[in-house]
Design a protein around this motif. Structure first.
Motif, PDB file in Angstrom:
ATOM      1  N   GLY A 178       0.677  -1.197  -0.062  1.00  0.00           N
ATOM      2  CA  GLY A 178      -0.240  -0.145   0.093  1.00  0.00           C
ATOM      3  C   GLY A 178       0.734   1.278   0.000  1.00  0.00           C
ATOM      4  N   ILE A 179       0.116   2.239   0.170  1.00  0.00           N
ATOM      5  CA  ILE A 179       0.797   3.621   0.452  1.00  0.00           C
ATOM      6  C   ILE A 179       1.183   4.020   1.923  1.00  0.00           C
ATOM      7  CG2 ILE A 179       0.754   6.079  -0.489  1.00  0.00           C
ATOM      8  CD1 ILE A 179       1.041   4.183  -2.783  1.00  0.00           C
ATOM      9  N   TRP A 180       2.328   4.688   2.113  1.00  0.00           N
ATOM     10  CA  TRP A 180       2.498   4.957   3.474  1.00  0.00           C
ATOM     11  C   TRP A 180       2.955   6.528   3.384  1.00  0.00           C
ATOM     12  CZ3 TRP A 180       2.054   1.642   7.894  1.00  0.00           C
ATOM     13  CH2 TRP A 180       1.749   0.286   7.292  1.00  0.00           C
ATOM     14  N   LYS A 181       2.812   7.308   4.587  1.00  0.00           N
ATOM     15  CA  LYS A 181       3.132   8.574   4.612  1.00  0.00           C
ATOM     16  C   LYS A 181       4.100   8.914   5.792  1.00  0.00           C
ATOM     17  CE  LYS A 181       0.000  11.842   5.704  1.00  0.00           C
ATOM     18  NZ  LYS A 181      -1.034  12.666   5.593  1.00  0.00           N
ATOM     19  N   ASN A 182       5.044   9.644   5.555  1.00  0.00           N
ATOM     20  CA  ASN A 182       6.091   9.901   6.822  1.00  0.00           C
ATOM     21  C   ASN A 182       5.551  11.460   7.423  1.00  0.00           C
ATOM     22  OD1 ASN A 182       7.204  12.174   5.145  1.00  0.00           O
ATOM     23  ND2 ASN A 182       9.139  10.992   4.778  1.00  0.00           N
ATOM     24  N   GLN A 183       6.201  11.791   8.345  1.00  0.00           N
ATOM     25  CA  GLN A 183       5.714  12.984   8.987  1.00  0.00           C
ATOM     26  C   GLN A 183       6.070  14.299   8.169  1.00  0.00           C
ATOM     27  OE1 GLN A 183       8.342  10.765   9.716  1.00  0.00           O
ATOM     28  NE2 GLN A 183       8.810  10.878  11.841  1.00  0.00           N
ATOM     29  N   ARG A 200      20.307  10.166   9.017  1.00  0.00           N
ATOM     30  CA  ARG A 200      19.621  10.266   7.689  1.00  0.00           C
ATOM     31  C   ARG A 200      18.259   9.883   7.810  1.00  0.00           C
ATOM     32  NH1 ARG A 200      22.385  13.444   4.228  1.00  0.00           N
ATOM     33  NH2 ARG A 200      22.595  12.065   2.335  1.00  0.00           N
ATOM     34  N   PHE A 201      17.146  10.235   7.211  1.00  0.00           N
ATOM     35  CA  PHE A 201      15.783  10.178   7.194  1.00  0.00           C
ATOM     36  C   PHE A 201      15.187   8.964   7.926  1.00  0.00           C
ATOM     37  CE2 PHE A 201      16.979   7.591   3.282  1.00  0.00           C
ATOM     38  CZ  PHE A 201      15.748   6.719   3.194  1.00  0.00           C
ATOM     39  N   PHE A 202      15.472   8.674   9.347  1.00  0.00           N
ATOM     40  CA  PHE A 202      14.755   7.888   9.948  1.00  0.00           C
ATOM     41  C   PHE A 202      13.144   8.319   9.737  1.00  0.00           C
ATOM     42  CE2 PHE A 202      12.318   7.147  13.703  1.00  0.00           C
ATOM     43  CZ  PHE A 202      12.856   5.732  14.160  1.00  0.00           C
ATOM     44  N   SER A 203      12.142   7.166   9.502  1.00  0.00           N
ATOM     45  CA  SER A 203      11.090   7.591   9.434  1.00  0.00           C
ATOM     46  C   SER A 203      10.067   6.726  10.073  1.00  0.00           C
ATOM     47  CB  SER A 203      10.488   7.568   7.773  1.00  0.00           C
ATOM     48  OG  SER A 203      11.165   8.835   7.268  1.00  0.00           O
ATOM     49  N   ILE A 204       8.933   7.409  10.648  1.00  0.00           N
ATOM     50  CA  ILE A 204       7.785   6.548  11.118  1.00  0.00           C
ATOM     51  C   ILE A 204       6.714   6.892  10.038  1.00  0.00           C
ATOM     52  CG2 ILE A 204       6.300   5.941  12.952  1.00  0.00           C
ATOM     53  CD1 ILE A 204       8.329   7.215  14.773  1.00  0.00           C
ATOM     54  N   LEU A 205       6.252   5.854   9.532  1.00  0.00           N
ATOM     55  CA  LEU A 205       5.112   5.956   8.330  1.00  0.00           C
ATOM     56  C   LEU A 205       3.873   5.425   8.968  1.00  0.00           C
ATOM     57  CD1 LEU A 205       7.047   4.459   5.462  1.00  0.00           C
ATOM     58  CD2 LEU A 205       7.208   6.709   6.189  1.00  0.00           C
TER      59      LEU A 205
END
Length: 137
Positions: A51-56, A126-131
């Motif tokens: 699916g599609i996920w979004k970050n902050q 670099r770009f640690f993300s929670i989606l």
């Protein structure tokens, strides 16, 4: 959690071939089944990630492709692909490599926990993300 060492993978491949030639098919199949999750080529993304996920920052990650995930800007333009390189034997985590841009070659490990997807690069700053999920399974 690095990818499988090619030298070790090669030894297992040789051992698997040797076992098959000796007629030890159960052991050869066991080695094959153990190594299979480490090679993500052609394997579909786990349904939980699909699916599609979004970050902050509003950037989108599309995990619906079988061999790579697309990272897109909030306006929908492609930033880069995360090309899958390996996975844990049970599939709890996967690893991918950035294919272009300033982060080209950077490895990212990702896993889901609860309703979130976590991306952790091998370069801590670099770009640690929670989606969070936008659409999909």
């Amino acid at each position: 959690m690095p990818a499988v060492n090619p030298e070790i993978s090669g030894r297992r491949g040789k051992k698997q071939k040797q076992l098959a030639q000796e007629g030890n098919m159960e052991e050869a199949i066991a080695i094959h089944n153990y190594m299979k999750p480490f090679n993500s080529e052609g394997r579909p993304v786990d349904q939980i990630l699909n699916g599609i996920w979004k970050n902050q920052a509003g950037e989108l990650y599309d995990f619906s492709n079988k061999s790579k995930a697309a990272k897109k800007s909030p306006d929908g333009s492609l930033k880069f692909y995360l090309v899958y390189t390996s996975a844990s034997p049970a599939g709890e985590w996967k690893m991918a490599r950035v294919d272009r841009g300033p982060e080209k070659g950077m490895e990212v490990i990702f896993f889901s926990a609860g309703e979130k997807l976590y991306l952790i690069p091998n370069r801590p700053s670099r770009f640690f993300s929670i989606l969070t999920r936008v659409s999909g399974s």
